[in-house]
Scaffold this motif. Structure first.
Motif, PDB file in Angstrom:
ATOM      1  N   GLN A 149     100.041 -23.695   0.327  1.00 58.89           N
ATOM      2  CA  GLN A 149     100.882 -23.341  -2.109  1.00 58.89           C
ATOM      3  C   GLN A 149     100.937 -23.264  -2.618  1.00 58.89           C
ATOM      4  O   GLN A 149     101.334 -22.314  -3.858  1.00 58.89           O
ATOM      5  CB  GLN A 149     102.409 -24.374  -0.925  1.00 58.89           C
ATOM      6  N   THR A 150     100.252 -24.463  -3.315  1.00 60.22           N
ATOM      7  CA  THR A 150      99.848 -24.582  -4.688  1.00 60.22           C
ATOM      8  C   THR A 150      98.764 -23.058  -5.323  1.00 60.22           C
ATOM      9  O   THR A 150      99.401 -22.666  -6.256  1.00 60.22           O
ATOM     10  CB  THR A 150      99.155 -25.720  -5.410  1.00 60.22           C
ATOM     11  N   ARG A 151      98.450 -22.937  -4.602  1.00 65.34           N
ATOM     12  CA  ARG A 151      97.214 -22.380  -5.165  1.00 65.34           C
ATOM     13  C   ARG A 151      97.718 -20.422  -4.186  1.00 65.34           C
ATOM     14  O   ARG A 151      97.793 -19.228  -5.207  1.00 65.34           O
ATOM     15  CB  ARG A 151      96.115 -22.238  -3.801  1.00 65.34           C
ATOM     16  N   LEU A 152      98.440 -20.308  -3.229  1.00 60.31           N
ATOM     17  CA  LEU A 152      99.463 -19.608  -3.333  1.00 60.31           C
ATOM     18  C   LEU A 152     100.568 -19.057  -3.939  1.00 60.31           C
ATOM     19  O   LEU A 152     101.026 -17.842  -4.549  1.00 60.31           O
ATOM     20  CB  LEU A 152      99.861 -19.053  -2.195  1.00 60.31           C
ATOM     21  N   SER A 153     101.067 -19.777  -5.280  1.00 57.47           N
ATOM     22  CA  SER A 153     101.913 -19.378  -6.425  1.00 57.47           C
ATOM     23  C   SER A 153     101.347 -19.193  -6.886  1.00 57.47           C
ATOM     24  O   SER A 153     102.405 -18.147  -8.499  1.00 57.47           O
ATOM     25  CB  SER A 153     102.813 -20.971  -6.677  1.00 57.47           C
ATOM     26  N   GLN A 154      99.942 -18.500  -7.220  1.00 59.63           N
ATOM     27  CA  GLN A 154      99.480 -18.128  -8.554  1.00 59.63           C
ATOM     28  C   GLN A 154      98.957 -16.283  -8.395  1.00 59.63           C
ATOM     29  O   GLN A 154      99.150 -15.509  -9.266  1.00 59.63           O
ATOM     30  CB  GLN A 154      98.257 -18.968  -9.301  1.00 59.63           C
ATOM     31  N   VAL A 155     100.181 -16.366  -6.854  1.00 60.21           N
ATOM     32  CA  VAL A 155      99.352 -14.827  -6.770  1.00 60.21           C
ATOM     33  C   VAL A 155     100.715 -14.137  -6.298  1.00 60.21           C
ATOM     34  O   VAL A 155     101.797 -14.768  -6.086  1.00 60.21           O
ATOM     35  CB  VAL A 155      99.171 -14.486  -5.135  1.00 60.21           C
ATOM     36  N   GLY A 156     101.131 -12.709  -6.299  1.00 57.93           N
ATOM     37  CA  GLY A 156     102.466 -12.305  -6.116  1.00 57.93           C
ATOM     38  C   GLY A 156     102.927 -12.238  -4.959  1.00 57.93           C
ATOM     39  O   GLY A 156     102.035 -12.232  -3.740  1.00 57.93           O
ATOM     40  N   ASP A 157     104.906 -12.102  -5.098  1.00 55.30           N
ATOM     41  CA  ASP A 157     104.839 -12.419  -3.631  1.00 55.30           C
ATOM     42  C   ASP A 157     104.729 -11.493  -2.618  1.00 55.30           C
ATOM     43  O   ASP A 157     105.084 -11.758  -1.202  1.00 55.30           O
ATOM     44  CB  ASP A 157     106.471 -12.071  -3.905  1.00 55.30           C
ATOM     45  N   LYS A 158     104.264 -10.628  -3.358  1.00 57.46           N
ATOM     46  CA  LYS A 158     104.590  -9.417  -2.307  1.00 57.46           C
ATOM     47  C   LYS A 158     102.128  -9.544  -1.364  1.00 57.46           C
ATOM     48  O   LYS A 158     102.594  -8.138  -1.154  1.00 57.46           O
ATOM     49  CB  LYS A 158     104.212  -7.909  -3.245  1.00 57.46           C
ATOM     50  N   ALA A 159     102.024  -9.944  -2.191  1.00 58.33           N
ATOM     51  CA  ALA A 159     100.439  -9.706  -1.809  1.00 58.33           C
ATOM     52  C   ALA A 159     100.129 -10.160  -0.651  1.00 58.33           C
ATOM     53  O   ALA A 159     100.929 -11.540   0.274  1.00 58.33           O
ATOM     54  CB  ALA A 159      99.584 -10.734  -2.119  1.00 58.33           C
ATOM     55  N   ASN A 160      99.620  -9.605   0.469  1.00 56.16           N
ATOM     56  CA  ASN A 160     100.221  -9.219   2.038  1.00 56.16           C
ATOM     57  C   ASN A 160      98.592 -10.679   1.887  1.00 56.16           C
ATOM     58  O   ASN A 160      97.629 -10.696   1.952  1.00 56.16           O
ATOM     59  CB  ASN A 160      99.524  -8.189   2.782  1.00 56.16           C
ATOM     60  N   LEU A 161      98.291 -11.727   3.254  1.00 58.84           N
ATOM     61  CA  LEU A 161      97.841 -12.944   3.888  1.00 58.84           C
ATOM     62  C   LEU A 161      96.915 -11.948   5.289  1.00 58.84           C
ATOM     63  O   LEU A 161      98.112 -11.113   6.172  1.00 58.84           O
ATOM     64  CB  LEU A 161      98.733 -13.964   4.324  1.00 58.84           C
ATOM     65  N   PHE A 162      95.886 -12.481   4.792  1.00 64.02           N
ATOM     66  CA  PHE A 162      94.896 -12.372   5.909  1.00 64.02           C
ATOM     67  C   PHE A 162      94.092 -13.507   7.025  1.00 64.02           C
ATOM     68  O   PHE A 162      94.128 -14.463   5.726  1.00 64.02           O
ATOM     69  CB  PHE A 162      93.977 -11.134   5.983  1.00 64.02           C
ATOM     70  N   CYS A 163      93.860 -13.216   7.376  1.00 62.69           N
ATOM     71  CA  CYS A 163      93.061 -14.237   8.397  1.00 62.69           C
ATOM     72  C   CYS A 163      91.303 -14.003   8.318  1.00 62.69           C
ATOM     73  O   CYS A 163      90.917 -12.695   8.568  1.00 62.69           O
ATOM     74  CB  CYS A 163      92.895 -14.631   9.640  1.00 62.69           C
ATOM     75  N   LEU A 164      90.522 -14.369   7.310  1.00 57.65           N
ATOM     76  CA  LEU A 164      88.885 -14.021   7.742  1.00 57.65           C
ATOM     77  C   LEU A 164      88.291 -14.957   8.577  1.00 57.65           C
ATOM     78  O   LEU A 164      88.041 -16.228   7.880  1.00 57.65           O
ATOM     79  CB  LEU A 164      88.884 -14.132   6.041  1.00 57.65           C
ATOM     80  N   ILE A 165      87.832 -14.842   9.504  1.00 61.90           N
ATOM     81  CA  ILE A 165      87.037 -14.827  10.115  1.00 61.90           C
ATOM     82  C   ILE A 165      85.198 -14.078  10.335  1.00 61.90           C
ATOM     83  O   ILE A 165      85.660 -13.416  10.531  1.00 61.90           O
ATOM     84  CB  ILE A 165      87.847 -15.258  11.654  1.00 61.90           C
ATOM     85  N   ALA A 166      83.859 -14.890   9.641  1.00 61.71           N
ATOM     86  CA  ALA A 166      82.617 -14.907   9.975  1.00 61.71           C
ATOM     87  C   ALA A 166      83.173 -13.382   9.147  1.00 61.71           C
ATOM     88  O   ALA A 166      82.403 -12.285   9.986  1.00 61.71           O
ATOM     89  CB  ALA A 166      82.170 -14.758  11.682  1.00 61.71           C
ATOM     90  N   ASP A 167      84.069 -12.763   8.151  1.00 64.42           N
ATOM     91  CA  ASP A 167      83.857 -11.946   7.548  1.00 64.42           C
ATOM     92  C   ASP A 167      84.515 -10.509   8.039  1.00 64.42           C
ATOM     93  O   ASP A 167      84.858  -9.472   7.396  1.00 64.42           O
ATOM     94  CB  ASP A 167      82.466 -11.548   6.842  1.00 64.42           C
ATOM     95  N   LYS A 168      85.523 -10.957   8.741  1.00 64.35           N
ATOM     96  CA  LYS A 168      86.898  -9.835   9.318  1.00 64.35           C
ATOM     97  C   LYS A 168      88.265 -10.028   9.325  1.00 64.35           C
ATOM     98  O   LYS A 168      88.133 -11.369   9.542  1.00 64.35           O
ATOM     99  CB  LYS A 168      85.852  -9.786  10.860  1.00 64.35           C
ATOM    100  N   ALA A 169      88.541  -9.577   8.350  1.00 60.38           N
ATOM    101  CA  ALA A 169      89.778  -9.921   7.766  1.00 60.38           C
ATOM    102  C   ALA A 169      91.166  -9.633   9.248  1.00 60.38           C
ATOM    103  O   ALA A 169      90.670  -7.896   9.843  1.00 60.38           O
ATOM    104  CB  ALA A 169      89.838  -9.121   6.047  1.00 60.38           C
ATOM    105  N   THR A 170      91.636 -10.025   9.309  1.00 64.58           N
ATOM    106  CA  THR A 170      93.442  -9.748  10.632  1.00 64.58           C
ATOM    107  C   THR A 170      94.333  -9.824   9.648  1.00 64.58           C
ATOM    108  O   THR A 170      94.469 -11.602   8.956  1.00 64.58           O
ATOM    109  CB  THR A 170      92.664 -10.156  11.234  1.00 64.58           C
ATOM    110  N   PRO A 171      95.380  -9.352   9.455  1.00 60.45           N
ATOM    111  CA  PRO A 171      96.399  -9.528   8.881  1.00 60.45           C
ATOM    112  C   PRO A 171      97.346 -10.349   9.676  1.00 60.45           C
ATOM    113  O   PRO A 171      97.377 -11.388  10.819  1.00 60.45           O
ATOM    114  CB  PRO A 171      97.488  -8.041   9.711  1.00 60.45           C
ATOM    115  N   VAL A 172      97.962 -12.223   8.696  1.00 56.67           N
ATOM    116  CA  VAL A 172      98.699 -12.232   9.537  1.00 56.67           C
ATOM    117  C   VAL A 172     100.231 -12.094  10.121  1.00 56.67           C
ATOM    118  O   VAL A 172     100.309 -11.186   8.897  1.00 56.67           O
ATOM    119  CB  VAL A 172      98.717 -14.147   8.575  1.00 56.67           C
ATOM    120  N   LEU A 173      99.909 -12.529  11.255  1.00 52.25           N
ATOM    121  CA  LEU A 173     101.439 -11.938  12.115  1.00 52.25           C
ATOM    122  C   LEU A 173     102.201 -12.939  11.894  1.00 52.25           C
ATOM    123  O   LEU A 173     103.431 -12.500  12.442  1.00 52.25           O
ATOM    124  CB  LEU A 173     101.068 -12.037  13.125  1.00 52.25           C
TER     125      LEU A 173
END
Length: 99
Positions: A62-86
């Motif tokens: 949360q501390t790190r994300l507080s420095q990012v805009g509220d509308k930024a989309n979140l992804f999970c990154l596994i072995a350089d493959k990004a998938t949207p957080v559901l």
């Protein structure tokens, strides 16, 4: 899921709760979220899953994300493959598992 939604849904969860991510379709296959990283620009933030490493706490994320805009989309990154957080769920032990 975007940053605003993540904050809204985790407001009342203990900040020391560790964060994990689902590494495939099985709820049993989880890896620690060890870092955050921008993907293409600051409108896409990846939660980095890494089998070797200590999981971030909810408060750290949360501390790190507080420095990012509220509308930024979140992804999970596994072995350089990004998938949207559901979404996410809490395991029996209280651990947050992000999908």
């Amino acid at each position: 899921m975007n940053v605003f939604d993540f904050f809204s849904l985790t407001t009342y969860i203990d900040g020391q709760t560790p964060l994990y991510g689902q590494s495939d379709e099985s709820r049993d296959h989880i890896l620690p979220i060890t870092a955050l990283r921008f993907l293409e620009d600051d409108s896409q933030v990846a939660l980095v899953l890494n089998k070797s490493g200590r999981p971030l706490s909810l408060e750290q994320a949360q501390t790190r994300l507080s420095q990012v805009g509220d509308k930024a989309n979140l992804f999970c990154l596994i072995a350089d493959k990004a998938t949207p957080v559901l979404g996410f769920h809490q395991n029996e032990d209280g651990t947050i598992v992000i999908k």
